[in-house]
Every structure is written in C-alpha cells, then in structure tokens.
Design a protein around this motif. Sequence first.
Motif, PDB file in Angstrom:
ATOM      1  N   ASP A  63       1.057  -1.264  -0.159  1.00 27.70           N
ATOM      2  CA  ASP A  63      -0.600   0.507  -0.272  1.00 27.70           C
ATOM      3  C   ASP A  63       0.668   1.168  -0.111  1.00 27.70           C
ATOM      4  OD1 ASP A  63      -2.265  -1.706  -0.090  1.00 27.70           O
ATOM      5  OD2 ASP A  63      -1.995  -1.763   1.882  1.00 27.70           O
ATOM      6  N   ALA A  64       1.993   1.131  -0.116  1.00 22.78           N
ATOM      7  CA  ALA A  64       3.336   2.432  -0.138  1.00 22.78           C
ATOM      8  C   ALA A  64       2.745   3.130  -1.458  1.00 22.78           C
ATOM      9  CB  ALA A  64       4.478   2.038   0.279  1.00 22.78           C
ATOM     10  N   PRO A  65       2.752   4.327  -1.198  1.00 20.33           N
ATOM     11  CA  PRO A  65       1.953   5.021  -2.774  1.00 20.33           C
ATOM     12  C   PRO A  65       3.429   5.829  -3.582  1.00 20.33           C
ATOM     13  CG  PRO A  65       2.050   5.759  -0.513  1.00 20.33           C
ATOM     14  CD  PRO A  65       2.275   4.955  -0.109  1.00 20.33           C
ATOM     15  N   HIS A  66       3.658   4.711  -4.138  1.00 20.35           N
ATOM     16  CA  HIS A  66       4.865   4.946  -5.062  1.00 20.35           C
ATOM     17  C   HIS A  66       4.575   5.775  -6.342  1.00 20.35           C
ATOM     18  CE1 HIS A  66       3.136   2.601  -8.688  1.00 20.35           C
ATOM     19  NE2 HIS A  66       3.167   1.336  -7.624  1.00 20.35           N
ATOM     20  N   GLN A  67       3.158   6.355  -6.781  1.00 21.83           N
ATOM     21  CA  GLN A  67       3.018   7.058  -7.936  1.00 21.83           C
ATOM     22  C   GLN A  67       4.261   7.104  -9.303  1.00 21.83           C
ATOM     23  OE1 GLN A  67       3.818  10.508  -5.536  1.00 21.83           O
ATOM     24  NE2 GLN A  67       1.788  11.505  -5.750  1.00 21.83           N
ATOM     25  N   GLY A  68       4.419   5.956  -9.978  1.00 26.85           N
ATOM     26  CA  GLY A  68       4.967   5.746 -10.566  1.00 26.85           C
ATOM     27  C   GLY A  68       6.643   5.771 -10.428  1.00 26.85           C
ATOM     28  N   LEU A  69       6.587   5.568  -9.329  1.00 26.42           N
ATOM     29  CA  LEU A  69       8.708   6.014  -9.277  1.00 26.42           C
ATOM     30  C   LEU A  69       9.063   5.500  -8.054  1.00 26.42           C
ATOM     31  CD1 LEU A  69       8.432   9.710 -10.059  1.00 26.42           C
ATOM     32  CD2 LEU A  69       9.352   8.344 -11.373  1.00 26.42           C
ATOM     33  N   VAL A  70      10.110   4.181  -8.246  1.00 31.81           N
ATOM     34  CA  VAL A  70      10.961   4.028  -6.755  1.00 31.81           C
ATOM     35  C   VAL A  70      12.527   4.015  -7.609  1.00 31.81           C
ATOM     36  CG1 VAL A  70      11.488   1.836  -5.377  1.00 31.81           C
ATOM     37  CG2 VAL A  70       8.541   2.112  -7.131  1.00 31.81           C
ATOM     38  N   LEU A  71      13.078   4.435  -6.145  1.00 29.65           N
ATOM     39  CA  LEU A  71      15.037   4.691  -6.427  1.00 29.65           C
ATOM     40  C   LEU A  71      15.245   4.222  -5.503  1.00 29.65           C
ATOM     41  CD1 LEU A  71      17.215   6.683  -7.856  1.00 29.65           C
ATOM     42  CD2 LEU A  71      16.103   8.153  -6.271  1.00 29.65           C
TER      43      LEU A  71
END
Length: 250
Positions: A71-79
């Motif tokens: 449920d973490a809101p990544h908004q299309g980006l993971v770094l």
Amino acid sequence: MRRGHRPSAAPQGRIRLWGRHAVTAALANPERRPAKLWATREAAHALALAPSLLPVAYADVTDLARLVPADAPHQGLVLDTDALPDRWLDELFEAAEAGGERRPIVVLDQVTDPHNVGAILRSAAAFDAVGLVTQDRHAPPESGALARAASGALEAVPWVRVVNLARALEEMAAAGYWRVGLAGQAGATLGEAMVPGRLAIVLGAEGEGLRQNVAGHCDTLARLPISARVESLNVSNAAAIALYAAATRG
C-alpha cells in the motif's frame, strides 16, 4: 521482474525511496548517489532524465508495487540510492554565521517514528530551519517511509546525528544558541520563552517527553498554550507550531 516476488528492501548499504516528491528531490540533490530507478513510462517521461545519467527500468504499476511495502504510494517511481553523507554540528553553526542567525535548529530527543520525523523535516524546510539534530541510536534511519513523509525535505534540511544529545546541546550553548525545551508542565508559554537571535527548539518523544538530562541542558522549558480539553499534541504538530513561533518572533 518475477511475479509474486517482493524485495523487502534495497541492497545492503542503500535505501529505497518512492513517490514523486521524494524521488525527484533525491535526484536533484548533488549529495545523493542514485543507483537505479524503476519507473512507469509516464512517470519517467515527466522526469525528463537524460538516459546516460541513471539506469531506468521501465515497469508497470503492479510490478512497482512489489518493490515497496504494501500500500505504499509509489506514484510510478522507485529509486535505490546511497544514503546521504554524515553531517556535523559545525556545519549548522557555519550556516548561521553565513546569515541564518534567526533560523532555528530543531533537536529531537528519542523521537523514533519515521512518519513523525519525516513530518518534522517537512515543517523544518517550510519554516527555514537551519537543521535537525537527533541522537544516532534513538532515531529512525533514512528510509522510504520517512522520505515519503518528508515530501522532499529529507534532501533540503541537514540532519545531524550525534552520539550524546546533552553534549550536543552544550556545543549549541557555546555557539550562542538559546535552548528551549518543550514540556507540558512548564510554567512559561513558548512565546514567553522565545528570544531574538540563535534558537534551538528541543522536543521529546510523544508520551515520555524530554528526558531529565536533556531537559537539564535546556536554558528554559516552555509549553504550548493549548486548551485543557486536549492533553497534548503529536510531536510533529508541536514542532510545526514551535517553528512558526520561531519564524514570527519579534
């Protein structure tokens, strides 16, 4: 990415960030050493990154969800990126010398919840605090959850971790800081305890408050003038109010 596989964390020695504000702020921070970016094509296009700067792995929303906590809101980006380099108290004092005499230092005594620390970093950035100081062993590490709560402020506010908080407060006094500890039982209100010039705002953990030794290294203790209908405020809310009071003092 293998279906059903959820990496629990970034590789050893690195942290994993997610969400538009946290990731874009990290990529814009010259002190960061990013290693790999996962992104949807839409989110990557919005970043307008030069392909040679950082490897980008394109993925759909479902695959990205497997890289972060549920449920973490990544908004299309993971770094994935290296942690920030260590910072030192002297750097905060030098920043004050360079024209930030009225910018406060925020000191946290055993505040361990990453969401609270992230929210405090966000308020510190909003009210132009010179930096955050915590004890190394009793504060959360850099993490995706903390960076998400900070909404980019993790990259903007210097965070100094010290071994001994009481000794750090002594160094602040030697550097000319007036140290105000927030305590619900204090006689003076925060407004009454404020002084012009260099200021350190010291906050304790929710429930326990300031430890006796830390309170003893403050120049004064002060309370927020809240209604008797409410016993106390969340530490991140108290920090935001204290930072506003510091920014608007005479």
